[in-house]
Every structure is written in structure tokens, then in C-alpha cells.
Design an enzyme around this catalytic site. Structure first.
Site, short mmCIF file in Angstrom:
data_model
loop_
_atom_site.label_atom_id
_atom_site.label_comp_id
_atom_site.label_asym_id
_atom_site.label_seq_id
_atom_site.Cartn_x
_atom_site.Cartn_y
_atom_site.Cartn_z
N HIS A 1 38.86 -13.44 24.74
CA HIS A 1 39.22 -12.43 25.74
C HIS A 1 40.05 -11.32 25.08
CE1 HIS A 1 40.39 -10.64 29.54
NE2 HIS A 1 41.63 -10.57 29.08
N GLY B 1 7.73 -1.85 5.28
CA GLY B 1 6.69 -1.77 6.32
C GLY B 1 7.02 -0.83 7.45
N LYS C 1 0.82 -1.22 0.00
CA LYS C 1 0.00 0.00 0.00
C LYS C 1 0.85 1.27 0.00
CE LYS C 1 -2.22 0.99 3.86
NZ LYS C 1 -3.18 1.03 4.96
N GLY D 1 1.14 1.04 22.48
CA GLY D 1 0.98 -0.29 21.89
C GLY D 1 0.29 -0.26 20.53
C1 FAD Z 1 8.52 2.82 16.84
C2 FAD Z 1 8.64 1.33 16.63
C3 FAD Z 1 9.86 0.70 16.85
C4 FAD Z 1 9.98 -0.68 16.65
N1 FAD Z 1 11.18 -1.27 16.89
C5 FAD Z 1 11.31 -2.60 16.70
C6 FAD Z 1 12.57 -3.26 16.90
O1 FAD Z 1 13.56 -2.63 17.24
N2 FAD Z 1 12.65 -4.59 16.68
C7 FAD Z 1 11.56 -5.33 16.30
O2 FAD Z 1 11.67 -6.55 16.13
N3 FAD Z 1 10.35 -4.75 16.11
C8 FAD Z 1 10.21 -3.40 16.29
N4 FAD Z 1 9.00 -2.81 16.05
C9 FAD Z 1 7.87 -3.66 15.62
C10 FAD Z 1 8.01 -4.00 14.12
O3 FAD Z 1 8.07 -2.81 13.38
C11 FAD Z 1 6.83 -4.85 13.67
O4 FAD Z 1 6.70 -5.96 14.51
C12 FAD Z 1 7.04 -5.32 12.23
O5 FAD Z 1 7.15 -4.23 11.36
C13 FAD Z 1 5.87 -6.21 11.80
O6 FAD Z 1 6.10 -6.63 10.50
P1 FAD Z 1 4.88 -7.02 9.53
O7 FAD Z 1 5.50 -7.44 8.25
O8 FAD Z 1 3.97 -7.94 10.23
O9 FAD Z 1 4.05 -5.67 9.34
P2 FAD Z 1 4.46 -4.21 8.88
O10 FAD Z 1 5.88 -3.92 9.06
O11 FAD Z 1 3.47 -3.31 9.57
O12 FAD Z 1 4.18 -4.21 7.33
C14 FAD Z 1 2.88 -4.30 6.82
C15 FAD Z 1 2.88 -3.70 5.44
O13 FAD Z 1 1.59 -3.93 4.86
C16 FAD Z 1 1.20 -2.79 4.15
N5 FAD Z 1 -0.27 -2.81 4.04
C17 FAD Z 1 -1.19 -2.57 5.01
N6 FAD Z 1 -2.42 -2.72 4.52
C18 FAD Z 1 -2.29 -3.04 3.23
C19 FAD Z 1 -3.21 -3.30 2.19
N7 FAD Z 1 -4.53 -3.29 2.40
N8 FAD Z 1 -2.72 -3.57 0.96
C20 FAD Z 1 -1.39 -3.60 0.71
N9 FAD Z 1 -0.48 -3.36 1.66
C21 FAD Z 1 -0.92 -3.10 2.91
C22 FAD Z 1 1.72 -1.63 4.98
O14 FAD Z 1 1.85 -0.44 4.21
C23 FAD Z 1 3.07 -2.18 5.43
O15 FAD Z 1 4.09 -1.85 4.54
C24 FAD Z 1 8.85 -1.43 16.23
C25 FAD Z 1 7.62 -0.80 15.99
C26 FAD Z 1 7.52 0.57 16.18
C27 FAD Z 1 6.19 1.23 15.91
#
Ligand code: FAD
Length: 467
Positions: free
Chosen positions: A439, A38, A33, A267
Site C-alpha cells: 500500500h 521481426g 530475411k 488482422g
Molecule cells: C502494429 C502491431 C502491433 C503489435 N503489438 C503487439 C503487442 O503489443 N504485443 C504482442 O504480443 N504482439 C503484438 N503484435 C504481434 C506480434 O508482432 C507478433 O505476434 C510477433 O511478432 C510474432 O512473432 P514471430 O516470431 O512469429 O514472427 P515475426 O515477428 O513476424 O518474425 C518473423 C521473421 O521472419 C522473417 N522472415 C519471413 N520470411 C522469411 C524467409 N523466407 N526467410 C528468412 N526470414 C524470413 C521476417 O523478416 C521476420 O523478421 C503486434 C503486431 C503489429 C502488426
């Protein structure tokens, strides 16, 4: 054209799943999207860690006299700090694009919505296009939760996305929520000179961590000048950016904190709305999509991974789930193994943990042996001037197997891998202790802590056997 596998969402879950499916010979479509990478790459893991690095370098520069170095008229350029963060993100984004291209994965930009069990409609600026796929992997992630008490349209009330786009460091910030994200931002802002207060409703910061880590981190936050209000209810926020009045209530009564900005770090929740789940037979709730150990939903051939399932909400868990889903979509029989999922909090020093806390093990009725080794007694940490922290190992008192490792200290996020490997493979504290560690290295803290489970710490004047 019908694809073998369509992946919806290009975050660390989705793009990894797409690559794995392509490696296994699938014709793959990836629908995104917004931007590849992500939340993790664009608004989460990577931008925060890049900012933290600048914050650490700034602190190093300020304290360089401790290392016999002189620097005068030092300052920082926050716009340049943010610019570097954007460059790091762009570079990694280009890397993902290149990987997808080299694996012949077709990437389509637009908002995808399921229309039944094999059809996907994608809304693009110039209309809707439809795609068919034999197997679908859902990886659309999560969104930030709103707190009912705070009007998020109040000027000056921001979320983590807005914080990552700030043009200057606010003079003061109240961070609402003392989980990983809240504590990381508090630590970055404070390092750049912002006056930070953290408000947390639960009785402690980082409530899921081992009590020894919570205690040490609490002390360190206070020492750094961050005010923490735990067991504290937020009852009102009013005013505007530059002068927000935050009313909090706890055992000591009611207090008003005046601040430039409020950061809501309360969260995230799975993005189950608006993706057409109702057109399928997929079982889901506001807590996420239900999946089995193969990452398959209640509809055969449709998988869900990452934050969308509401389980670990970590990038590395999303990627691991993506690999399992892709392998199964291609006829494999992979299962997710969550025995040893590490968690890291990127403060200065870092926190990292895997397995059970001592408190969890005891509450499960286990017999526990635990040991703590302090970084203050490690040569490498002393030479680096980074002696705050500890390695705590929790072992099963009967078998000696490691069941938890909890680290606060420099490079904790790298050191924790010894704990991950130990738990995943059923290793005992002796197995770790008897490995020769280099070490001088920080990894010796893990070895010494492992020795301590049996009372044999060399570099500790007084034995610290716990239970
Ligand atoms: C401030 C912050 C710091 C973080 N730091 C860490 C860290 O240090 N280490 C760690 O492990 N985790 C961290 N996280 C958590 C981590 O970012 C998420 O757990 C991870 O990004 C999840 O991955 P995902 O692929 O499930 O989803 P996402 O990364 O959320 O990716 C989902 C993707 O789907 C796309 N999408 C949504 N709806 C649609 C649709 N209808 N059609 C097409 N595309 C769509 C979105 O645009 C997005 O690009 C952090 C989160 C935040 C908010």
C-alpha cells in the site's frame, strides 16, 4: 556444414528459439530475411508502444495544471517523436545481435526456402547458398491481410507499416478494424490531435474481450473524441490522400466520411507461401501450419512456432513456443501449455486479460462468481490522476478457482500477471485476496476485486456482488 538446429525467421519466436537451442548445446544457424526482431521489434509491439509513451507524455504535459504544474508555449516535434521510436528499435536490435553473438549463433541474412526436410536454400543479393540442418524451426511470422473493398494502392490508404513511417500527424484518419492494432493506433493518433473515426463491421469494438471492458473502453473512446462506427460495413473508398471519401453503411443508412488517410488494420495471416512447404510433407493451410503440443509439424524434426501457426499471434506466445520447440529439437519433451496466455492492448489506460470472459464461462454452462473493483476507489490511482478502469475477476462458482481476469486501467499489462499466475496454478480468489498487497499500490485493485468474489470488498461503499 551441417547444423544441429536451423531457425528460419529472427522475430520473437525465432531468435528466442535460437538462443534456447544454443543454451542446450546446439550448433545453431539463424536465417533472417530483413531485420532481427521481426514484426514485433521493427513494425509492431515496440514502435507502437514507444509512440504511445510519447503520446501519453504529451497528454500529461497538456494537463499538467491538474498536478499544480505550469507549462507555457508547449508543442511537440513529431519528427523527434519518430526519431526516438527509431532509436529505441535500433537499441533493442543491437541487444538481440549481441545476445546471438554471445551464444555463438551464426546469423545469415537472406530469404530462406525449404528444399526437402533438411535442406534450406537462402537467396542472397549475390546468389543462392544452401545449408543443411538436423532439425529446423520455422518462424517466418505473418503478413497483414488486405481488405477486398479497399484498393491498397490508392494514395492515402496505408497499413500499420506505413503509419509507423509517417512524417507528420494527419489531420484526420479513418481506422478500418477495431481490433487491438486498430484501437492502439486510434488512441495514439487521437492523442497527437488527429481526428479519428473507427469503422468496425462487427457489433462491438474489441469483440473478444469481456463485455464490461468493451463497455468501459467504448465510453472512454467516445469521451476522448474518437468516433466509433460499429456494426458498420465499409462499401467504398475513393479519392486521394488529403481527401479520401469513405462510404459506410449501417442501420442508420449510408454515410460518407471525408478523411486525409485510411488505415487498414484488418488482422494478419500466417506467411505459409513462398517458404517451400510443398517440398516437405508438412500439413498446412492458409490458417497456418499444423503442429502438435511439442510444436512439431507433421514432419518429424521440423517445428513451427509463432504467428506462422496462426494460433495466438502474440509475441510472448511466439517466444514461449520457440523455447518449447528448441527444447524438443534438442531431445527434450516440453509441451506447450496455453492455459493462461495474457493479452494486452496498449491504449491509455491499458487493457489486459487472461482466461475466460464471464460471457464465455456462462456459455460453457459454468456456474460463475464475478467481481468488479474500480480504479476510482484505489488510493494510488487517485494520486496518479488515473482513475478510469476496473479489475474484473471471474471465478468458478463451485471451486472458487479464478478462470478469468480482465483489467482496464493504469499498468494493466503488469497487473494481469496475478491473473496469469492464478489461472496457471489453479489458485482461488481467496488465495489472491489473502496475499498482503503493498500500500499504496495499483495491485490493491486486484486484491479488492478478489475479496469481492466473496462479497468482502473493504473500499467499496456498496457491495457489488454479481451472480
Ligand atoms: C502494429 C502491431 C502491433 C503489435 N503489438 C503487439 C503487442 O503489443 N504485443 C504482442 O504480443 N504482439 C503484438 N503484435 C504481434 C506480434 O508482432 C507478433 O505476434 C510477433 O511478432 C510474432 O512473432 P514471430 O516470431 O512469429 O514472427 P515475426 O515477428 O513476424 O518474425 C518473423 C521473421 O521472419 C522473417 N522472415 C519471413 N520470411 C522469411 C524467409 N523466407 N526467410 C528468412 N526470414 C524470413 C521476417 O523478416 C521476420 O523478421 C503486434 C503486431 C503489429 C502488426
Amino acid at each position: 556444414m551441417e547444423y544441429d538446429v536451423a531457425v528460419i525467421g529472427g522475430g520473437p519466436g525465432g531468435y528466442v528459439a535460437a538462443i534456447r537451442a544454443a543454451q542446450l548445446g546446439a550448433k545453431v544457424l539463424l536465417i533472417e530475411k530483413e531485420k532481427l526482431g521481426g514484426v514485433c521489434l521493427n513494425r509492431g509491439c515496440i514502435p507502437t508502444k514507444t509512440l504511445l509513451k510519447s503520446a501519453e507524455k504529451w497528454q500529461d504535459l497538456k494537463h499538467c495544471a491538474d498536478f499544480g504544474l505550469k507549462a507555457e508555449n508547449i508543442s511537440f516535434d513529431f519528427a523527434a517523436v519518430m526519431d526516438r521510436k527509431n532509436q529505441v528499435v535500433s537499441r533493442l536490435q543491437a541487444g538481440i545481435m549481441q545476445l546471438l553473438k554471445s551464444n555463438d549463433i551464426e546469423v545469415v541474412y537472406g530469404e530462406a526456402k525449404l528444399a526437402g526436410n533438411s535442406l534450406i536454400n537462402v537467396l542472397q543479393p549475390d546468389g543462392e547458398v544452401s545449408f543443411e540442418a538436423k532439425k529446423i524451426i520455422l518462424a517466418v511470422g505473418s503478413k497483414a491481410m488486405q481488405l477486398p473493398i479497399i484498393r491498397n494502392d490508392l494514395p492515402g490508404v496505408i497499413d500499420s507499416d506505413q503509419l509507423l513511417a509517417l512524417e507528420k500527424v494527419p489531420q484526420s484518419m479513418v481506422v478500418v478494424g477495431a481490433g487491438a492494432v486498430g484501437i492502439e493506433f486510434a488512441s495514439i493518433l487521437q492523442a497527437f490531435g488527429c481526428e479519428v473515426s473507427i469503422v468496425e463491421m462487427l457489433p462491438t469494438i474489441l469483440p473478444t474481450l469481456d463485455a464490461d471492458l468493451i463497455k468501459r473502453m467504448g465510453l472512454l473512446l467516445r469521451k476522448s473524441g474518437i468516433k466509433t462506427y460499429v456494426g458498420t460495413k465499409l462499401s467504398n473508398v475513393r479519392g486521394a490522400a488529403g481527401r479520401l471519401e469513405v462510404t459506410v453503411e449501417n442501420g442508420a443508412g449510408t454515410q460518407v466520411i471525408v478523411t486525409d488517410n485510411v488505415l487498414v488494420a484488418g488482422g494478419r495471416r500466417p506467411l505459409v507461401d513462398g517458404i517451400g512447404l510443398e517440398t516437405t510433407g508438412i500439413e498446412y493451410s492458409r490458417k497456418g501450419i499444423a503442429v502438435n503440443a511439442s510444436m512439431e509439424t507433421t514432419v518429424k524434426g521440423i517445428y513451427a512456432i509463432g504467428d506462422l501457426t496462426g494460433s495466438y499471434m502474440l509475441a510472448h506466445a511466439a517466444s514461449a513456443e520457440g523455447m518449447v520447440a528448441a527444447e524438443n529439437a534438442m531431445g527434450g519433451d516440453a509441451v506447450m501449455d496455453y492455459r493462461a496466455v495474457p493479452g494486452c492492448i496498449f491504449t491509455s489506460p491499458e487493457l489486459a486479460f487472461v482466461g475466460l470472459t464471464e460471457q464465455e464461462a456462462l456459455s460453457q454452462g459454468m456456474e460463475v462468481k464475478s467481481s468488479i473493483f474500480n480504479f476510482a476507489a484505489n488510493c494510488k490511482a487517485i494520486s496518479m490522476g488515473e482513475t478510469d478502469g476496473l479489475v474484473k475477476i471471474v471465478a468458478d462458482g463451485v471451486s472458487g478457482k479464478i478462470i478469468g481476469m480482465h483489467i482496464m486501467g493504469p499498468h494493466a499489462s503488469d497487473l494481469i500477471m496475478e491473473g496469469v499466475i492464478a489461472i496457471q496454478n489453479g489458485l482461488t480468489a481467496k488465495d489472491i485476496a489473502h496475499c498482503i498487497h503493498p500500500h499504496p499500490s495499483l495491485s490493491e485493485t486486484v486484491m479488492e476485486s478478489a475479496h469481492g468474489v466473496y462479497g468482502d470488498i473493504i473500499h467499496q461503499a456498496k457491495l457489488k456482488m454479481r451472480k
